[in-house]
Design a protein around this motif. Structure first.
Motif, mmCIF file in Angstrom:
data_model
loop_
_atom_site.group_PDB
_atom_site.id
_atom_site.type_symbol
_atom_site.label_atom_id
_atom_site.label_comp_id
_atom_site.label_asym_id
_atom_site.label_seq_id
_atom_site.Cartn_x
_atom_site.Cartn_y
_atom_site.Cartn_z
ATOM 1 N N PRO A 1 0.833 -1.212 0.000
ATOM 2 C CA PRO A 1 0.000 0.000 0.000
ATOM 3 C C PRO A 1 0.872 1.268 0.000
ATOM 4 C CG PRO A 1 -0.158 -1.143 2.109
ATOM 5 C CD PRO A 1 0.659 -2.000 1.217
ATOM 6 N N TYR A 2 0.324 2.330 -0.584
ATOM 7 C CA TYR A 2 1.037 3.608 -0.654
ATOM 8 C C TYR A 2 1.120 4.200 0.741
ATOM 9 C CZ TYR A 2 2.052 8.480 -1.662
ATOM 10 O OH TYR A 2 2.614 9.735 -1.672
ATOM 11 N N HIS A 3 2.301 4.664 1.115
ATOM 12 C CA HIS A 3 2.510 5.274 2.430
ATOM 13 C C HIS A 3 2.311 6.784 2.328
ATOM 14 C CE1 HIS A 3 4.188 6.241 6.315
ATOM 15 N NE2 HIS A 3 5.056 7.045 5.723
ATOM 16 N N GLN A 4 1.321 7.281 2.974
ATOM 17 C CA GLN A 4 1.058 8.726 3.009
ATOM 18 C C GLN A 4 1.794 9.307 4.208
ATOM 19 O OE1 GLN A 4 -0.877 10.521 0.775
ATOM 20 N NE2 GLN A 4 -0.148 12.337 1.829
ATOM 21 N N SER A 5 2.666 10.295 3.976
ATOM 22 C CA SER A 5 3.440 10.893 5.049
ATOM 23 C C SER A 5 2.539 11.628 6.029
ATOM 24 C CB SER A 5 4.456 11.870 4.461
ATOM 25 O OG SER A 5 5.103 12.569 5.495
#
Length: 142
Positions: free
Chosen positions: A26-30
């Motif tokens: 999954p994309y890691h959102q900062s």
């Protein structure tokens, strides 16, 4: 039926087998930084926009220089001797030269004012010419 070129391109550009281990992560959102909006993201690539049309400019200049006749070493030496002579003995001359702006040979009449050897330019009354672009210098009868 695909031709060989299309098959090679498909294999090169569509083969994701070497990335299977990271495909479903999954994309890691900062949490520290907000997501960059699209306009700012696009602005990052704006400097590359300066290169737009650069190839066309090079082709256009190459077309201009297609008409240039390059002088031999002996001709260059002769023109330099003439310029040195004109520095000492002022006389009106007709200069035939390649105009790198227009891409054509042009000529003018005038007196040599000075020579900038570092820049490789001969300065006449109204004109400044690249020495290597000079094709001929002829004396003009007064």
């Amino acid at each position: 039926m695909m031709n060989e070129k299309d098959l090679i391109e498909q294999k090169i550009f569509n083969d994701t087998s070497s990335y299977q281990d990271i495909m479903n992560i999954p994309y890691h959102q900062s949490k520290r930084h907000l997501a960059m909006n699209q306009l700012d993201r696009a602005a990052q690539f704006a400097p590359f926009g300066a290169l737009e049309g650069f190839n066309d400019l090079i082709k256009e200049k190459a077309e201009d220089y297609r008409r240039k006749k390059y002088t031999s070493t002996d001709d260059e030496k002769h023109i330099i001797r003439q310029l040195k002579y004109l520095q000492i003995h002022s006389s009106k001359v007709e200069v035939n030269y390649f105009n790198d702006t227009s891409g054509y040979y042009e000529h003018f009449k005038g007196y040599l004012q000075d020579i900038d050897w570092l820049k490789g330019r001969a300065n006449f009354d109204q004109d400044s010419v690249v020495i290597l672009n000079i094709r001929s210098i002829k004396s003009v009868k007064k």
